[in-house]
Design an enzyme around this catalytic site. Structure first.
Site, PDB file in Angstrom:
ATOM      1  N   GLU A  28       0.912  -1.229   0.047  1.00 39.99           N
ATOM      2  CA  GLU A  28      -0.043  -0.022   0.138  1.00 39.99           C
ATOM      3  C   GLU A  28       0.718   1.314  -0.041  1.00 39.99           C
ATOM      4  OE1 GLU A  28      -3.205   0.258  -0.447  1.00 39.99           O
ATOM      5  OE2 GLU A  28      -3.398  -1.922  -0.424  1.00 39.99           O
ATOM      6  N   HIS A  79       2.295   2.110  -3.236  1.00 38.05           N
ATOM      7  CA  HIS A  79       1.369   3.297  -4.166  1.00 38.05           C
ATOM      8  C   HIS A  79       1.541   4.660  -3.590  1.00 38.05           C
ATOM      9  CE1 HIS A  79      -0.841   0.109  -5.895  1.00 38.05           C
ATOM     10  NE2 HIS A  79      -1.370  -0.494  -5.130  1.00 38.05           N
ATOM     11  N   GLU A 137      -0.145  -1.914  -9.613  1.00 38.57           N
ATOM     12  CA  GLU A 137      -0.202  -2.804  -8.685  1.00 38.57           C
ATOM     13  C   GLU A 137       1.086  -3.790  -9.012  1.00 38.57           C
ATOM     14  OE1 GLU A 137      -2.120  -3.268  -6.163  1.00 38.57           O
ATOM     15  OE2 GLU A 137      -3.511  -1.658  -7.336  1.00 38.57           O
ATOM     16  N   ASP A 158       3.771  -4.015  -5.611  1.00 42.50           N
ATOM     17  CA  ASP A 158       4.191  -5.378  -5.138  1.00 42.50           C
ATOM     18  C   ASP A 158       5.935  -5.395  -5.201  1.00 42.50           C
ATOM     19  OD1 ASP A 158       1.850  -6.517  -4.726  1.00 42.50           O
ATOM     20  OD2 ASP A 158       1.891  -7.881  -6.541  1.00 42.50           O
TER      21      ASP A 158
HETATM   22 ZN   LIG Z   1      -2.477  -2.264  -4.606  1.00 44.63          ZN
END
Ligand SMILES: [Zn+2]
Length: 443
Positions: A299, A302, A377, A381
């Site tokens: 998170e 991001h 995403e 990761d």
């Molecule tokens: Zn995410």
């Protein structure tokens, strides 16, 4: 063909808008139903993808497939209902009927100052009525989803009372937030006329920024109870992660997501200089501190890579582009006349009608959105991986997918259109995961 030619072509068009809108609506329904059909075949598979064998047992896989099929069947029914609703709206000039009805209500609203009886207030009434009507129609669907589907798979924790209370809150909040926005936006359209796109776009972006701050800080607490994460291993690990990457962590909360659903989640919110991390108790209850920290590392990835700002910029470009396109339709006599508006041309109705015309472009933009969000995403990761959370993140992702019965396998075309996140096998392979059987750790 220049834009001016295009505009005059539309203005002087001698064709049936009803036929065009009907055709586009049916076209969109057919396309997305075809995607559903492809996905349904994948959801009928009996064994998990090769790369996940050993990580997910057949029984769990079968259950997640069944859950996926139930949700897909429900979505398809929903879509069919939506199609019939749209076709009825087009065929029976329902927008004109709503407009007239809201006009009658406005005329009886003697409590309003007399200067408030113009097209802006009328648009606000129209929006309020339309929102209430749409919400009422959607209630049985929402009830079925919560109590029948989610309930059947053990996810629903709502009682009828708590669900009803949430619905009332949702309606009130959407009106309290939505009505002033409608008023401001259509005031701008009214004032600037055909040159509204740039001003309308700028105001919409500012509104989005305000909402991004208001919703998690003021709206989410209306639905959940917040408490501080207690001192201990988890809190220390999360604080260390935040300070390592320079995240301005101010508060760490846990909310009672389990009072509504056993799906788990985590997010962060706040202002650029002071942020809070919010964990669902369902996540804390079922994961180890290392796994939760790995989820948070994703998170915060991001945040570190400015994905939220990039998404806002990306959406804003699309929005202004759409406003420019819609401006070509908003002042079109034949469009309004054909749908029952002979004396007035309310832009709010023009936007509603434009949303049908815009369907094929929307479809193409959705594919673009998905590519963009999946890219983010993978980046998040990788961020967690680079900070030493590879194994914990892999364990956490597998656990979360199993607990939430998230669809593990997907048809590529369906996935390209519907999934904002890569599916589990894709994420694991990007993280360099090797199936336990290959590693010789078969359980
Ligand atoms: Zn995410």
């Amino acid at each position: 063909m220049s834009l001016a030619n295009f505009t005059s072509l539309i203005r002087e068009a001698n064709f049936s808008w009803t036929d065009l809108l009907t055709g586009l609506t049916i076209g969109e329904f057919t396309f997305t139903s075809y995607l559903d059909y492809r996905q349904y075949n994948v959801l009928n598979k009996k064994t998990p993808p090769e790369s996940l064998k050993g990580a997910i047992d057949d029984e769990t896989f079968e259950k997640s497939q069944l859950y996926g099929r139930e949700k897909l069947k429900f979505a398809s029914f929903n879509k069919l209902f939506g199609l019939l609703q749209s076709l009825a709206t087009i065929k029976y000039n329902l927008y004109a009927k709503f407009w007239n009805f809201s006009g009658n209500l406005l005329a009886k609203s003697h409590f309003l100052p007399s200067s408030w009886n113009g097209i802006i207030t009328h648009s606000v009434y129209f929006f309020a009525l339309y929102t209430l009507f749409g919400t009422l129609i959607s209630l049985p669907f929402s009830y079925y989803n919560t109590f029948k589907i989610e309930g059947k798979f053990g996810f629903n924790k709502h009682t009828l009372k708590s669900w009803s209370l949430d619905k009332v809150k949702e309606i009130l909040i959407s009106l309290v937030i939505g009505l002033p926005i409608v008023a401001i936006f259509f005031k701008i359209v009214d004032y600037y006329g055909e040159s509204f796109p740039l001003y309308g776009g700028a105001v919409t972006i500012i509104i989005q920024l305000i909402l991004q701050t208001i919703v998690p800080n003021f709206i989410t607490p209306l639905f959940f109870k917040y408490s501080k994460v207690e001192e201990g291993e988890l809190r220390t690990k999360l604080e260390n992660l935040a300070s390592e990457i320079g995240f301005p962590l101010n508060n760490l909360y846990v909310i009672d997501g389990s009072s509504k659903s056993s799906h788990s989640n985590a997010f962060f919110s706040g202002l650029p200089w002071s942020k809070q991390i919010v964990l669902f108790d369902t996540l804390i209850n079922h994961s180890t501190p290392d796994e939760i920290t790995a989820v948070l590392a994703h998170e915060l990835g991001h945040w570190k890579m400015n994905h939220i700002a990039k998404a806002l910029a990306f959406n804003s470009i699309q929005l202004v582009f759409l406003f420019y396109l819609s401006a070509k339709f908003l002042y079109n006599d034949s469009l309004y006349r054909e749908f029952g508006f002979s004396t007035v041309q309310p832009p709010i109705v023009g936007f509603c009608l434009f949303s049908y015309i815009f369907e094929p472009i929307n479809c193409a933009l959705t594919f673009g959105d998905r590519i963009f969000s999946r890219h983010n995403e993978y980046e998040a990761d990788k961020f967690a991986n680079d900070h030493g959370y590879k194994d914990s993140l892999i364990d956490a992702l597998i656990k979360l997918d199993i607990q939430n019965l998230i669809t593990i396998d997907a048809d590529w075309l369906y996935s390209s259109y519907h999934h904002s996140h890569p599916i589990l096998p894709e994420r694991l392979s990007a993280l360099g995961y090797l199936p336990k059987q290959i590693l010789g750790k078969d359980k």
